[in-house]
Design an enzyme around this catalytic site. Structure first.
Site, short mmCIF file in Angstrom:
data_model
loop_
_atom_site.label_atom_id
_atom_site.label_comp_id
_atom_site.label_asym_id
_atom_site.label_seq_id
_atom_site.Cartn_x
_atom_site.Cartn_y
_atom_site.Cartn_z
N THR A 158 0.85 -1.18 0.00
CA THR A 158 0.00 0.00 0.00
C THR A 158 0.89 1.24 0.00
O THR A 158 1.76 1.36 0.86
CB THR A 158 -0.93 0.01 1.23
OG1 THR A 158 -1.66 -1.22 1.27
CG2 THR A 158 -1.89 1.18 1.19
N ILE A 337 -30.21 -8.36 -1.60
CA ILE A 337 -31.40 -7.57 -1.25
C ILE A 337 -31.70 -6.54 -2.34
O ILE A 337 -32.85 -6.28 -2.68
CB ILE A 337 -31.22 -6.90 0.12
CG1 ILE A 337 -31.29 -7.97 1.23
CG2 ILE A 337 -32.27 -5.82 0.37
CD1 ILE A 337 -30.89 -7.48 2.61
N GLU A 363 -2.95 -8.18 5.52
CA GLU A 363 -2.42 -8.22 6.89
C GLU A 363 -2.70 -9.56 7.57
O GLU A 363 -3.05 -9.64 8.74
CB GLU A 363 -2.96 -7.05 7.73
CG GLU A 363 -2.42 -5.72 7.24
CD GLU A 363 -2.61 -4.58 8.23
OE1 GLU A 363 -2.52 -4.83 9.45
OE2 GLU A 363 -2.84 -3.45 7.77
#
Length: 379
Positions: A158, A337, A363
């Site tokens: 990241t 839904i 992680e």
């Protein structure tokens, strides 16, 4: 255990909620489509103190607790998982590593700039062929007088391209030997340090994920974090806290998907009544709400132990494992839904669905979390 939100925690949550709604919501799909990493958003978060949540005020941070850190990530992730992920990685990994294991000179040099987002932080452990098998890493640091020469590639990082400073774990001993790695701080402008491939991901697309390449990268021994050989031990301790932040990220995504589905179920009519009246939908919503409450309690427990300085390896692994898995389940149910609309980018749940999966991988995978938990309970 901490159940009732303090006034300061509630205020921090409201600030994060307002910021997400005003500055992130209207742009999140544009960033997702283009895979833009919106650096200006993190600079703005830095001005609010949210890029140095846990950093003491003496180093330019806000000095808040894991309770506030938890709600900040949740509120941001309820709107956009990508921004929540980058916020978590910056705070708990790079900044957290230096804050926990850096010496006073290193803290004075790096923490103020990280806490204000003048610098964006990256953290490098994973490699192309060593994910969970970090003890067999190929990136090496070789001592040369008062310097270290780093060679190798870190992947799935990241901010691997945009990060101004990176904490990098390198092998300094023989493969698979005990205590064979060491952590270093590497500035972006260091010769021999460059960015490689940027990943084209399913979700979390506005959170930059990129290789970091080290080719005869020379750094001073002053950039070493802690003792030689302590890198892996340090990384595991950093990940204990990092698991809480990924649990909070997961819970934020789950809440975002659930709240969108709940609202839609009241507005969508079939057979002359809202679909929430049908047991198939109402029971699904009941399951979603219950899972969210369970995840929150696990996270609160881990935060409580972390703040008290008590062992929390098992509890943080449980929180991360459960919260990440239910984030996938809840976002899947939310798409169901919404029906056909949930499969389109005109509605928010398809993005929650895509973003949620990373939480079960990053992680430490769910399988690694179960390994950690089983080892702790079988001690």
């Amino acid at each position: 255990m901490h159940f009732q939100q303090s006034e300061i925690t509630a205020q921090v949550a409201q600030t994060a909620r307002d910021f997400a709604n005003q500055h992130i919501r209207q742009n999140l799909m544009e960033w997702d489509e283009s895979q833009e990493f919106p650096v200006h958003i993190f600079k703005a978060l830095g001005e609010l103190g949210m890029m140095g949540v846990l950093v003491p005020e003496a180093y330019g941070g806000t000095g808040l607790s894991y309770y506030e850190y938890n709600v900040i990530i949740q509120e941001i992730a309820k709107v956009c998982g990508s921004i929540g992920l980058s916020l978590a990685a910056h705070n708990s990994l790079c900044t957290g590593h230096i804050m926990t294991f850096g010496n006073e000179a290193q803290k004075q040099k790096y923490l103020p700039k990280l806490a204000t987002a003048e610098h964006i932080g990256a953290w490098g452990l994973t490699e192309p062929n060593t994910g969970s098998d970090a003890g067999n890493m190929k990136t090496t640091a070789v001592k040369d007088g008062n310097n270290w020469i780093i060679n190798g590639t870190k992947s799935w990082i990241t901010h691997g391209k945009s990060g101004d400073v990176a904490v990098v774990i390198c092998r300094t001993g023989e493969p698979r030997a005990k205590n064979n790695s060491t952590a270093f701080i590497v500035d972006r402008n260091t010769p021999g340090f460059s960015a490689g491939k940027k990943e084209n991901k399913l979700g979390m697309r506005a959170s930059e994920t990129c290789e970091m390449i080290f080719d005869q990268c020379v750094i001073s021994d002053e950039q070493r974090l802690g003792e030689v050989g302590d890198g892996f031990k340090q990384a595991m301790k950093v990940l204990d806290g990092g698991r809480i932040s990924i649990a909070a990220l997961s819970l934020g995504i789950a809440r975002g998907a659930y709240e969108a589905a709940l609202q839609y179920s009241k507005e969508r009519h079939q057979f002359d009544q809202p679909i929430s009246n049908f047991q198939a939908i109402s029971f699904k919503l009941a399951d979603m709400a219950t899972k969210i409450e369970c995840a929150e309690l696990l996270i609160q427990q881990a935060c409580d132990l972390k703040i008290k300085g008590l062992p929390m390896t098992k509890e943080s692994a449980m929180a991360k494992y459960y919260a990440s898995e239910i984030a996938v389940e809840i976002s899947t149910d939310a798409v169901q839904i919404f029906g056909g609309y949930g499969y389109t980018k005109d509605f928010p749940v398809e993005k929650f669905y895509r973003d949620s999966k990373l939480c079960t991988i990053g992680e430490g995978t769910s399988e690694i979390q179960k390994l950690v938990i089983s080892r702790e309970i079988l001690k």
